[in-house]
Design an enzyme around this catalytic site. Structure first.
Site: not given
Length: 173
Positions: A122, A138
């Protein structure tokens, strides 16, 4: 000819677009791992957004931390299910199919990380509010999900419901 009778090659743009989104996701993740030290932040727009390299072994908002293998299987299952839904034309409208392709790309992008790294890379960090660090995959899941929900709420009955041979009560007509 009805859409369900068209050859699979008509679905090729959906799968190519999904593959391109997966490629973009993986390139961003590789660059993040190579250029940003774990836990460090690079501010892109002060007070708005930055890049912070985080290794997420869980799901959204770091829930199910440590469940990367189970989440990898769920991501793969979702990828396969969406691929089958597109290929078999379960929903005929192009907006629904494109929404599913974008979700599929996000699911597969995160599957790759979970399966090969044991965590999801991330990096997108919203600085104007407290929020989880997330990634391009995402974003694909969220945008595709919003598109799919909008389709289901506002267009499904008009586009799919009557075509399926069912009346308003849901019985065969």
């Amino acid at each position: 000819l009805k859409e369900e009778h068209l050859p699979m090659r008509k679905k090729l743009p959906l799968f190519l677009a999904a593959a391109a989104l997966v490629a973009v996701d993986q390139i961003i993740k590789v660059l993040t791992r190579a250029l940003i030290p774990l836990g460090e932040r690079i501010t892109l727009i002060p007070g708005v957004v930055g890049l912070t390299y985080v290794q997420n072994t869980g799901a959204a908002f770091s829930s199910f931390t440590g469940g990367a293998r189970l989440l990898a299987l769920l991501s793969l299952a979702m990828t396969v299910l969406l691929g089958v839904a597109i290929a078999k034309n379960w929903l005929k409208h192009p907006f629904a199919q494109w929404s599913m392709a974008v979700i599929m790309a996000g699911a597969f992008g995160n599957f790759i990380d979970r399966a090969f790294l044991g965590y999801v890379t991330d990096m997108v960090d919203t600085l104007f509010m407290t929020f989880a660090v997330y990634n391009f995959a995402d974003i694909c899941v969220v945008l595709g999900g919003i598109g799919f929900c909008a389709y289901y709420l506002f267009l499904y009955e008009k586009m799919e419901g009557k075509e399926s041979g069912h009346d308003d009560a849901g019985t065969a007509g």
